[in-house]
Write a protein that holds these residues in place. Structure first.
Motif, PDB file in Angstrom:
ATOM      1  N   HIS A  71       0.828  -1.205   0.000  1.00 37.72           N
ATOM      2  CA  HIS A  71       0.000   0.000   0.000  1.00 37.72           C
ATOM      3  C   HIS A  71       0.869   1.264   0.000  1.00 37.72           C
ATOM      4  CE1 HIS A  71      -3.909  -1.851   0.207  1.00 37.72           C
ATOM      5  NE2 HIS A  71      -3.539  -2.613   1.221  1.00 37.72           N
ATOM      6  N   LEU A  72       1.956   1.253   0.747  1.00 40.10           N
ATOM      7  CA  LEU A  72       2.874   2.394   0.751  1.00 40.10           C
ATOM      8  C   LEU A  72       3.511   2.582  -0.627  1.00 40.10           C
ATOM      9  CD1 LEU A  72       4.488   1.823   4.255  1.00 40.10           C
ATOM     10  CD2 LEU A  72       3.043   3.779   3.584  1.00 40.10           C
ATOM     11  N   LYS A  73       3.813   1.476  -1.288  1.00 41.93           N
ATOM     12  CA  LYS A  73       4.391   1.556  -2.633  1.00 41.93           C
ATOM     13  C   LYS A  73       3.402   2.185  -3.607  1.00 41.93           C
ATOM     14  CE  LYS A  73       6.364  -1.134  -6.377  1.00 41.93           C
ATOM     15  NZ  LYS A  73       6.665  -2.466  -6.911  1.00 41.93           N
ATOM     16  N   VAL A  74       2.129   1.837  -3.500  1.00 39.22           N
ATOM     17  CA  VAL A  74       1.107   2.425  -4.379  1.00 39.22           C
ATOM     18  C   VAL A  74       1.045   3.941  -4.165  1.00 39.22           C
ATOM     19  CG1 VAL A  74      -1.375   2.523  -4.880  1.00 39.22           C
ATOM     20  CG2 VAL A  74      -0.248   0.304  -4.592  1.00 39.22           C
ATOM     21  N   LEU A  75       1.046   4.361  -2.904  1.00 39.72           N
ATOM     22  CA  LEU A  75       1.015   5.798  -2.596  1.00 39.72           C
ATOM     23  C   LEU A  75       2.271   6.497  -3.108  1.00 39.72           C
ATOM     24  CD1 LEU A  75      -0.413   5.692   1.040  1.00 39.72           C
ATOM     25  CD2 LEU A  75      -1.605   6.493  -1.029  1.00 39.72           C
ATOM     26  N   ARG A  76       3.394   5.832  -2.965  1.00 37.96           N
ATOM     27  CA  ARG A  76       4.668   6.415  -3.417  1.00 37.96           C
ATOM     28  C   ARG A  76       4.726   6.488  -4.938  1.00 37.96           C
ATOM     29  NH1 ARG A  76      10.532   4.932  -0.821  1.00 37.96           N
ATOM     30  NH2 ARG A  76      11.593   6.735  -1.674  1.00 37.96           N
ATOM     31  N   THR A  77       4.294   5.448  -5.610  1.00 36.89           N
ATOM     32  CA  THR A  77       4.284   5.431  -7.075  1.00 36.89           C
ATOM     33  C   THR A  77       3.370   6.514  -7.627  1.00 36.89           C
ATOM     34  OG1 THR A  77       4.773   3.068  -7.094  1.00 36.89           O
ATOM     35  CG2 THR A  77       3.815   3.989  -9.101  1.00 36.89           C
ATOM     36  N   ALA A  78       2.261   6.767  -6.930  1.00 40.33           N
ATOM     37  CA  ALA A  78       1.332   7.815  -7.361  1.00 40.33           C
ATOM     38  C   ALA A  78       1.894   9.215  -7.105  1.00 40.33           C
ATOM     39  CB  ALA A  78      -0.011   7.656  -6.639  1.00 40.33           C
ATOM     40  N   GLY A  79       2.958   9.300  -6.307  1.00 43.01           N
ATOM     41  CA  GLY A  79       3.569  10.587  -6.023  1.00 43.01           C
ATOM     42  C   GLY A  79       2.979  11.312  -4.831  1.00 43.01           C
ATOM     43  N   LEU A  80       2.185  10.601  -4.036  1.00 46.20           N
ATOM     44  CA  LEU A  80       1.554  11.219  -2.874  1.00 46.20           C
ATOM     45  C   LEU A  80       2.463  11.261  -1.647  1.00 46.20           C
ATOM     46  CD1 LEU A  80      -1.884   9.568  -3.451  1.00 46.20           C
ATOM     47  CD2 LEU A  80      -1.488  12.033  -3.392  1.00 46.20           C
ATOM     48  N   ILE A  81       3.392  10.308  -1.564  1.00 45.94           N
ATOM     49  CA  ILE A  81       4.333  10.262  -0.448  1.00 45.94           C
ATOM     50  C   ILE A  81       5.737  10.025  -0.985  1.00 45.94           C
ATOM     51  CG2 ILE A  81       2.634   9.435   1.236  1.00 45.94           C
ATOM     52  CD1 ILE A  81       3.914   6.629   0.973  1.00 45.94           C
ATOM     53  N   ARG A  93       6.832  10.667   4.287  1.00 48.70           N
ATOM     54  CA  ARG A  93       6.222  11.989   4.433  1.00 48.70           C
ATOM     55  C   ARG A  93       5.359  12.237   3.199  1.00 48.70           C
ATOM     56  NH1 ARG A  93      11.215  12.031   3.738  1.00 48.70           N
ATOM     57  NH2 ARG A  93      12.226  12.808   1.891  1.00 48.70           N
ATOM     58  N   ILE A  94       4.297  13.006   3.393  1.00 49.91           N
ATOM     59  CA  ILE A  94       3.445  13.323   2.248  1.00 49.91           C
ATOM     60  C   ILE A  94       4.143  14.384   1.391  1.00 49.91           C
ATOM     61  CG2 ILE A  94       1.292  12.756   3.445  1.00 49.91           C
ATOM     62  CD1 ILE A  94       0.752  15.786   3.580  1.00 49.91           C
ATOM     63  N   ILE A  95       3.746  14.452   0.155  1.00 50.04           N
ATOM     64  CA  ILE A  95       4.220  15.500  -0.749  1.00 50.04           C
ATOM     65  C   ILE A  95       3.067  16.499  -0.847  1.00 50.04           C
ATOM     66  CG2 ILE A  95       5.058  16.034  -3.069  1.00 50.04           C
ATOM     67  CD1 ILE A  95       6.127  13.127  -3.160  1.00 50.04           C
ATOM     68  N   PRO A  96       3.166  17.596  -0.095  1.00 54.86           N
ATOM     69  CA  PRO A  96       2.030  18.517   0.041  1.00 54.86           C
ATOM     70  C   PRO A  96       1.471  19.032  -1.282  1.00 54.86           C
ATOM     71  CG  PRO A  96       3.806  19.134   1.532  1.00 54.86           C
ATOM     72  CD  PRO A  96       4.325  18.043   0.652  1.00 54.86           C
ATOM     73  N   GLU A  97       2.329  19.330  -2.241  1.00 53.29           N
ATOM     74  CA  GLU A  97       1.849  19.876  -3.511  1.00 53.29           C
ATOM     75  C   GLU A  97       0.895  18.904  -4.203  1.00 53.29           C
ATOM     76  OE1 GLU A  97       5.289  19.360  -2.990  1.00 53.29           O
ATOM     77  OE2 GLU A  97       5.541  21.346  -2.098  1.00 53.29           O
ATOM     78  N   VAL A  98       1.209  17.629  -4.125  1.00 56.76           N
ATOM     79  CA  VAL A  98       0.382  16.621  -4.801  1.00 56.76           C
ATOM     80  C   VAL A  98      -0.912  16.390  -4.016  1.00 56.76           C
ATOM     81  CG1 VAL A  98       0.306  14.253  -5.669  1.00 56.76           C
ATOM     82  CG2 VAL A  98       2.437  15.556  -5.781  1.00 56.76           C
ATOM     83  N   VAL A  99      -0.811  16.271  -2.708  1.00 54.46           N
ATOM     84  CA  VAL A  99      -2.001  16.074  -1.875  1.00 54.46           C
ATOM     85  C   VAL A  99      -2.923  17.293  -1.985  1.00 54.46           C
ATOM     86  CG1 VAL A  99      -2.826  15.736   0.488  1.00 54.46           C
ATOM     87  CG2 VAL A  99      -0.824  14.479  -0.321  1.00 54.46           C
ATOM     88  N   ASN A 100      -2.350  18.479  -2.037  1.00 59.89           N
ATOM     89  CA  ASN A 100      -3.153  19.702  -2.176  1.00 59.89           C
ATOM     90  C   ASN A 100      -3.899  19.747  -3.504  1.00 59.89           C
ATOM     91  OD1 ASN A 100      -2.400  20.610   0.335  1.00 59.89           O
ATOM     92  ND2 ASN A 100      -0.771  21.943  -0.441  1.00 59.89           N
ATOM     93  N   ARG A 101      -3.346  19.134  -4.529  1.00 54.80           N
ATOM     94  CA  ARG A 101      -4.040  19.079  -5.823  1.00 54.80           C
ATOM     95  C   ARG A 101      -5.361  18.338  -5.695  1.00 54.80           C
ATOM     96  NH1 ARG A 101      -0.753  16.700 -10.287  1.00 54.80           N
ATOM     97  NH2 ARG A 101      -2.455  17.506 -11.533  1.00 54.80           N
TER      98      ARG A 101
END
Length: 126
Positions: A71-81, A93-101
């Protein structure tokens, strides 16, 4: 949020998404459409210091470590973390720019849509 980020993903209530925007955002939405991944994202983002060790995440679920890693890999591959290995543990850590989108996608317009003039409405009573 940068001007570039705002331009690339206008809220759906303001203007139609371009095909490439829709495809990219659909990938992000698909990544968070799983309850475990959504909880992981929330746990990472709200963790003290803005990052969480994988060792802090696994105990919150009744799942095996490989399943959590998937599950962490899926989030990382999507660019969210993003993650960083420190010794034997990985800190996420989250990537704020992507989560904010994602959040900006569903932000309603600041003011109601303007009408081009009077609208005729017919009231039908039973």
């Amino acid at each position: 949020m940068t001007a570039t980020t705002a331009q690339c993903c206008a809220p759906i209530a303001r203007e139609p998404l371009r095909e490439d925007e829709a495809a990219e955002l659909a990938g992000l939405l698909k990544a968070v459409a799983d309850p475990v991944r959504l909880r992981l994202l929330s746990m990472i983002g709200s963790h003290a210091g803005g990052e969480a060790c994988v060792c802090d995440l696994t105990d919150a679920f009744d799942l095996t470590a490989p399943t959590i890693s998937h599950h962490l890999k899926v989030l990382r591959t999507a660019g969210l973390i993003d993650g960083e290995r420190r010794g034997t543990w990985v800190y996420y850590r989250i990537i704020p720019e992507v989560v904010n989108r994602l959040g900006a996608l569903f932000t309603p317009p600041a003011e109601p849509a303007r009408s081009s003039g009077p609208v005729d409405v017919e009231l039908i009573t039973a």
